[in-house]
Design a protein around this motif. Structure first.
Motif, PDB file in Angstrom:
ATOM      1  N   UNK A 164      26.975 -23.366  81.285  1.00 33.24           N
ATOM      2  CA  UNK A 164      28.295 -24.491  81.193  1.00 33.24           C
ATOM      3  C   UNK A 164      28.377 -24.702  79.948  1.00 33.24           C
ATOM      4  N   UNK A 165      27.355 -25.194  79.258  1.00 30.07           N
ATOM      5  CA  UNK A 165      27.442 -25.747  77.980  1.00 30.07           C
ATOM      6  C   UNK A 165      28.239 -24.799  77.030  1.00 30.07           C
ATOM      7  N   UNK A 166      27.555 -23.586  76.917  1.00 32.28           N
ATOM      8  CA  UNK A 166      28.157 -22.428  76.061  1.00 32.28           C
ATOM      9  C   UNK A 166      29.824 -22.285  76.627  1.00 32.28           C
ATOM     10  N   UNK A 167      30.196 -22.319  78.005  1.00 31.89           N
ATOM     11  CA  UNK A 167      31.474 -22.147  78.169  1.00 31.89           C
ATOM     12  C   UNK A 167      32.307 -23.305  77.492  1.00 31.89           C
ATOM     13  N   UNK A 168      31.642 -24.409  77.552  1.00 31.64           N
ATOM     14  CA  UNK A 168      32.193 -25.507  76.526  1.00 31.64           C
ATOM     15  C   UNK A 168      32.535 -25.007  75.163  1.00 31.64           C
ATOM     16  N   UNK A 169      31.621 -24.482  74.595  1.00 28.62           N
ATOM     17  CA  UNK A 169      31.601 -23.972  73.078  1.00 28.62           C
ATOM     18  C   UNK A 169      32.643 -23.018  73.094  1.00 28.62           C
ATOM     19  N   UNK A 170      32.903 -22.281  74.112  1.00 24.06           N
ATOM     20  CA  UNK A 170      34.314 -21.290  74.017  1.00 24.06           C
ATOM     21  C   UNK A 170      35.381 -21.819  74.045  1.00 24.06           C
ATOM     22  N   UNK A 171      35.491 -23.061  74.723  1.00 27.44           N
ATOM     23  CA  UNK A 171      36.769 -23.909  75.043  1.00 27.44           C
ATOM     24  C   UNK A 171      37.168 -24.418  73.765  1.00 27.44           C
ATOM     25  N   UNK A 172      36.016 -24.814  72.926  1.00 27.02           N
ATOM     26  CA  UNK A 172      36.202 -25.482  71.403  1.00 27.02           C
ATOM     27  C   UNK A 172      36.696 -24.419  70.677  1.00 27.02           C
ATOM     28  N   UNK A 173      36.321 -23.091  70.636  1.00 27.70           N
ATOM     29  CA  UNK A 173      37.073 -22.215  69.944  1.00 27.70           C
ATOM     30  C   UNK A 173      38.384 -21.806  70.272  1.00 27.70           C
ATOM     31  N   UNK A 174      38.886 -21.742  71.615  1.00 30.79           N
ATOM     32  CA  UNK A 174      40.167 -22.022  71.893  1.00 30.79           C
ATOM     33  C   UNK A 174      41.001 -23.081  71.471  1.00 30.79           C
ATOM     34  N   UNK A 175      40.321 -24.158  71.236  1.00 31.20           N
ATOM     35  CA  UNK A 175      41.025 -25.397  70.627  1.00 31.20           C
ATOM     36  C   UNK A 175      41.282 -25.165  69.270  1.00 31.20           C
ATOM     37  N   UNK A 176      40.664 -24.528  68.609  1.00 31.59           N
ATOM     38  CA  UNK A 176      40.837 -24.330  67.193  1.00 31.59           C
ATOM     39  C   UNK A 176      41.740 -23.303  66.992  1.00 31.59           C
ATOM     40  N   UNK A 177      41.556 -22.170  67.701  1.00 26.25           N
ATOM     41  CA  UNK A 177      42.682 -21.260  67.732  1.00 26.25           C
ATOM     42  C   UNK A 177      44.354 -22.038  67.861  1.00 26.25           C
ATOM     43  N   UNK A 178      44.094 -22.863  69.038  1.00 20.51           N
ATOM     44  CA  UNK A 178      45.497 -23.612  69.269  1.00 20.51           C
ATOM     45  C   UNK A 178      45.979 -24.451  68.200  1.00 20.51           C
ATOM     46  N   UNK A 179      45.019 -25.117  67.492  1.00 20.56           N
ATOM     47  CA  UNK A 179      45.522 -26.118  66.533  1.00 20.56           C
ATOM     48  C   UNK A 179      46.038 -25.399  65.461  1.00 20.56           C
ATOM     49  N   UNK A 180      45.295 -23.901  64.938  1.00 22.39           N
ATOM     50  CA  UNK A 180      46.024 -23.031  64.149  1.00 22.39           C
ATOM     51  C   UNK A 180      47.111 -22.680  64.095  1.00 22.39           C
ATOM     52  N   UNK A 181      47.184 -22.261  65.502  1.00 21.00           N
ATOM     53  CA  UNK A 181      48.859 -21.693  65.838  1.00 21.00           C
ATOM     54  C   UNK A 181      50.050 -23.117  66.060  1.00 21.00           C
ATOM     55  N   UNK A 182      49.427 -23.982  66.178  1.00 25.53           N
ATOM     56  CA  UNK A 182      50.518 -25.346  66.190  1.00 25.53           C
ATOM     57  C   UNK A 182      50.670 -25.683  64.877  1.00 25.53           C
ATOM     58  N   UNK A 183      49.874 -25.758  63.688  1.00 24.30           N
ATOM     59  CA  UNK A 183      50.092 -25.993  62.438  1.00 24.30           C
ATOM     60  C   UNK A 183      51.056 -24.698  61.964  1.00 24.30           C
ATOM     61  N   UNK A 184      50.790 -23.576  62.464  1.00 24.69           N
ATOM     62  CA  UNK A 184      51.682 -22.545  61.603  1.00 24.69           C
ATOM     63  C   UNK A 184      52.956 -22.476  62.277  1.00 24.69           C
TER      64      UNK A 184
END
Length: 431
Positions: A255-275
């Motif tokens: 379950x904690x590893x799935x949290x880490x994947x959610x962090x990766x998705x957040x990083x991608x979303x932040x990049x898309x937001x800035x672009x």
């Protein structure tokens, strides 16, 4: 007894005395076949249900599903507009290039449309030139394809083309399949069609509901906070029941590893937001169409640290549950106290998730309390946390008397819980 006799006896036994076993085996086989046959049906049913949910979500209000519908319709509209200009208005017999480029260039952000337009335009020019040169050399379409395609596929891997390099080879196919004689005007005509399609695609993407991906950051942050609370609640429930082992700890780690994947998705979303704000933010602000701003990047860093602490906590529990390791698991009432502490922290994670999905200016619970806007519930929660912390500190001193193995695990778990509490409910900033 001969082999035939043994086989006959075995068969008789299977059909006679043990006939039920044979029928049971056939029933099991039939059931397994039915299950395998039902799997594709279930998969189709799940896919149909997912499509239905996406349609309902797009109809109800703004979200990823509606954004996808808007971008798809924009791409279709850009293709139709390019065809109307090139094929109807200009009466071009080879108007295919313009709508093709226009459809492809309606990308997720205006900036990516402009960037990919340059890459694609370069690839199209290269494909037109190489195909025309190969046709002039061989005077045969098949020979020209054999000469140009290997070279263009190799050149398409050039990093400057990005993912648009393949259009060099596909452009050569269009050029040679058209059967147009080789000439400078024909090459210029094809390049001009590509430029027209690029201009239309970029214009449609930039001025017709330009894509702004600010909502994705907020949704991913809220999902990360809520899932962090669910992981803490799951750990607290298992610890409270005192029924956990290495397999349970492995489930927490998953379950904690799935949290880490959610962090990766957040990083991608932040990049898309800035672009997505590049080349569009000024015009949108002038038209008062800018969506509500995304939460600050400090929130990303805060919940990334929370995820790291949860991963460390599950790792400590996994080590404690391993019978081959020296550290011993905490025992007695102190384990129930620690479960209550994790449950309280998980509750605050859910409060934070609701806050992130709510108004952007809504104050943090502890900051609101200092401003006189929070009720007695927050004060009682913090008093409960302080009391749990005091009791756990007392339990740590008692475990220290039982040996270092017991105290080391409880001390590490308590430190990680304190780190989580400090991140999720930070001290108010002085005004």
């Amino acid at each position: 007894m001969t082999d035939v006799g043994r086989d006959t006896r075995r068969t008789a036994g299977g059909e006679g005395v043990n006939g039920g076993t044979g029928r049971q085996g056939r029933w099991r086989t039939a059931l397994a076949q039915a299950v395998r046959a039902a799997r594709p049906v279930d998969r189709v049913r799940r896919e149909a249900a997912a499509v239905g949910q996406a349609v309902v979500a797009a109809w109800r209000g703004p979200g990823r599903e509606r954004d996808l519908v808007v971008q798809s319709l924009k791409a279709a509209g850009a293709g139709l507009l390019a065809w109307a200009v090139a094929g109807v208005w200009l009466d071009d017999p080879m108007a295919l290039m313009a709508p093709w480029v226009a459809v492809v260039l309606v990308q997720a952000t205006v900036y990516s449309s402009v960037r990919q337009a340059g890459q694609q335009f370069g690839a199209i020019c290269l494909g037109s030139l190489v195909a025309s040169a190969a046709q002039a050399i061989t005077d045969d379409n098949t020979g020209a394809l054999a000469l140009s395609l290997p070279l263009l596929m190799l050149l398409g891997n050039w990093a400057r083309f990005g993912r648009q390099g393949v259009y060099a080879a596909t452009t050569a196919l269009f050029v040679l399949a058209s059967g147009t004689p080789v000439s400078a005007s024909a090459v210029g005509h094809r390049v001009g069609q590509a430029a027209l399609g690029a201009l239309i695609g970029i214009a449609v993407n930039a001025f017709v509901l330009p894509p702004i991906h600010l909502r994705d950051v907020r949704e991913n942050l809220a999902a990360l906070a809520r899932e962090a609370g669910e992981v803490l609640h799951s750990i607290a429930d298992d610890l409270r029941e005192n029924e956990w082992d290495a397999q349970t700890a492995a489930g927490w780690a998953g379950e904690a590893a799935r949290l880490q994947r959610r962090v990766d998705a957040l990083t991608s979303a932040r990049s898309w937001s800035q672009e997505s704000l590049r080349l569009t933010y000024g015009p949108l602000r002038a038209l008062h169409r800018t969506p509500p701003p995304a939460p600050p990047e400090d929130e990303d860093q805060r919940w990334t640290r929370v995820t790291g602490n949860i991963v460390a906590l599950t790792r400590t529990l996994s080590v404690a549950a391993d019978e081959n390791r020296t550290p011993a698991t905490p025992e007695g009432p102190v384990l129930g106290l620690y479960a209550r502490l994790l449950k309280q922290i998980g509750d605050f994670c859910h409060v934070e998730a609701d806050r992130l999905l709510g108004a952007a200016a809504e104050p943090h619970p502890r900051q609101a309390k200092d401003a006189g806007e929070a009720g007695d519930a927050t004060e009682e929660t913090e008093e409960t946390m302080d009391e749990l912390h005091r009791q756990l500190q007392q339990g740590l001193r008692e475990h220290a008397g039982q040996g270092a193995a017991h105290a080391s695990v409880l001390g590490a778990l308590l430190l990680q819980a304190e780190n989580l509490w400090a991140e999720i409910v930070p001290e108010p900033r002085e005004q």
